[in-house]
Design an enzyme around this catalytic site. Structure first.
Site, PDB file in Angstrom:
ATOM      1  N   GLY A  46       5.802  -6.977  -1.157  1.00 11.29           N
ATOM      2  CA  GLY A  46       6.275  -5.266  -0.120  1.00 11.29           C
ATOM      3  C   GLY A  46       6.484  -5.237   1.171  1.00 11.29           C
ATOM      4  O   GLY A  46       5.913  -6.328   1.939  1.00 11.29           O
ATOM      5  N   GLN A  51       6.034  -2.546  10.536  1.00  9.62           N
ATOM      6  CA  GLN A  51       6.151  -4.588  10.081  1.00  9.62           C
ATOM      7  C   GLN A  51       7.838  -4.455  11.125  1.00  9.62           C
ATOM      8  O   GLN A  51       7.371  -5.821  11.414  1.00  9.62           O
ATOM      9  CB  GLN A  51       5.983  -4.709   8.563  1.00  9.62           C
ATOM     10  CG  GLN A  51       4.609  -4.375   8.568  1.00  9.62           C
ATOM     11  CD  GLN A  51       4.739  -5.276   6.438  1.00  9.62           C
ATOM     12  OE1 GLN A  51       4.812  -4.423   5.995  1.00  9.62           O
ATOM     13  NE2 GLN A  51       3.982  -6.269   6.819  1.00  9.62           N
ATOM     14  N   CYS A  89      -0.396 -10.512   3.861  1.00  7.66           N
ATOM     15  CA  CYS A  89       0.754 -10.031   4.712  1.00  7.66           C
ATOM     16  C   CYS A  89       1.629 -11.145   5.267  1.00  7.66           C
ATOM     17  O   CYS A  89       1.303 -11.498   5.943  1.00  7.66           O
ATOM     18  CB  CYS A  89      -0.283  -9.067   5.515  1.00  7.66           C
ATOM     19  SG  CYS A  89       0.981  -7.792   5.893  1.00  7.66           S
ATOM     20  N   LEU A  90       3.110 -10.276   5.528  1.00  7.87           N
ATOM     21  CA  LEU A  90       4.197 -10.856   6.078  1.00  7.87           C
ATOM     22  C   LEU A  90       3.861 -10.419   7.404  1.00  7.87           C
ATOM     23  O   LEU A  90       4.703 -11.869   8.306  1.00  7.87           O
ATOM     24  CB  LEU A  90       5.927 -10.348   5.781  1.00  7.87           C
ATOM     25  CG  LEU A  90       5.765 -10.261   4.673  1.00  7.87           C
ATOM     26  CD1 LEU A  90       7.046  -9.572   4.015  1.00  7.87           C
ATOM     27  CD2 LEU A  90       5.958 -11.979   3.812  1.00  7.87           C
ATOM     28  N   HIS A 131      -1.806  -1.591  -0.512  1.00 13.03           N
ATOM     29  CA  HIS A 131      -1.756  -2.848   1.184  1.00 13.03           C
ATOM     30  C   HIS A 131      -0.508  -2.097   2.018  1.00 13.03           C
ATOM     31  O   HIS A 131      -0.861  -1.348   3.159  1.00 13.03           O
ATOM     32  CB  HIS A 131      -1.040  -4.041   0.003  1.00 13.03           C
ATOM     33  CG  HIS A 131      -0.873  -4.878   1.579  1.00 13.03           C
ATOM     34  ND1 HIS A 131      -1.498  -5.871   2.315  1.00 13.03           N
ATOM     35  CD2 HIS A 131      -0.568  -4.728   2.314  1.00 13.03           C
ATOM     36  CE1 HIS A 131      -1.184  -6.626   2.877  1.00 13.03           C
ATOM     37  NE2 HIS A 131      -0.448  -5.591   3.500  1.00 13.03           N
ATOM     38  N   GLU A 132       0.547  -2.183   1.392  1.00 13.68           N
ATOM     39  CA  GLU A 132       1.657  -0.723   2.071  1.00 13.68           C
ATOM     40  C   GLU A 132       1.479  -0.036   2.606  1.00 13.68           C
ATOM     41  O   GLU A 132       2.099   0.635   4.090  1.00 13.68           O
ATOM     42  CB  GLU A 132       3.178  -1.081   1.347  1.00 13.68           C
ATOM     43  CG  GLU A 132       3.664  -2.319   1.061  1.00 13.68           C
ATOM     44  CD  GLU A 132       4.076  -3.606   1.562  1.00 13.68           C
ATOM     45  OE1 GLU A 132       3.981  -3.041   3.093  1.00 13.68           O
ATOM     46  OE2 GLU A 132       3.338  -4.296   2.078  1.00 13.68           O
ATOM     47  N   HIS A 135      -0.783   0.406   5.737  1.00 18.65           N
ATOM     48  CA  HIS A 135       0.121   0.130   6.579  1.00 18.65           C
ATOM     49  C   HIS A 135       0.508   1.674   7.563  1.00 18.65           C
ATOM     50  O   HIS A 135       1.183   1.229   8.995  1.00 18.65           O
ATOM     51  CB  HIS A 135       1.441  -0.901   6.525  1.00 18.65           C
ATOM     52  CG  HIS A 135       1.385  -2.545   6.485  1.00 18.65           C
ATOM     53  ND1 HIS A 135       0.817  -3.017   7.657  1.00 18.65           N
ATOM     54  CD2 HIS A 135       1.605  -3.120   5.337  1.00 18.65           C
ATOM     55  CE1 HIS A 135       1.167  -4.562   6.855  1.00 18.65           C
ATOM     56  NE2 HIS A 135       1.147  -4.037   5.983  1.00 18.65           N
TER      57      HIS A 135
END
Ligand code: ZN
Length: 158
Positions: A46, A51, A89-90, A131-132, A135
């Site tokens: 995701g 991000q 997380c990226l 999670h996304e 953000h």
């Protein structure tokens, strides 16, 4: 199509509230394509627009590698159950932590034609959606982590 630079924890753009999308322009579509490219290149499941430095309420998710979905202005309208598990997380490279989240969610969002749709997710899909969407409000999983943040290398050795 292009891979964009992933912003990392500490950068301000990750901590703001992203803006609602009111129309999908060619630039919006390009952004979404780039978000998929960036997510796949980084082996993520995701990615949220902040991000890649864009303060817009857009997320992309693909937990199987075969089910890409782009969500514009996503809102969780139902959440139930509970799951506790590892999450990464990226934007926090090389780290993993334990986070408890709802095990099942229903999300309402708009597609690239600004048509409203609903998507339901369980387990990993539910985790990725929560999670996304976090953000978009400047919330990072590290804010919710139970106990310490692990280095992925240390976990691999166990
Ligand atoms: Zn993330």
């Amino acid at each position: 199509m292009a891979v964009r630079q992933i912003r990392t924890l500490g950068e301000e753009v990750l901590r703001g509230t992203a803006k609602e999308v009111t129309e999908v322009t060619p630039r919006t579509k390009e952004l979404i394509e780039d978000m998929f490219d960036t997510m796949y290149e980084a082996n993520g499941v995701g990615l949220a627009a902040p991000q890649v430095g864009i303060r817009k309420r857009i997320v992309v998710v693909d937990v199987t590698g075969e089910d890409p979905v782009a969500l514009i202005n996503p809102v969780i309208i139902e959440a139930d159950g509970e799951q506790t598990g590892y999450e990464g997380c990226l934007s926090v490279p090389g780290k993993t932590g334990v986070v408890t989240r709802a095990n099942h969610v229903i999300v309402e969002a708009y597609d690239v034609n600004m048509k409203k749709f609903r998507i339901e997710g369980e387990e990993l899909m539910a985790r990725a959606l929560q999670h996304e969407i976090d953000h978009l409000d400047g919330i990072m999983y590290v804010d919710k982590v139970e106990g310490e943040l692990y280095n992925n290398e240390d976990l691999a050795e166990e």
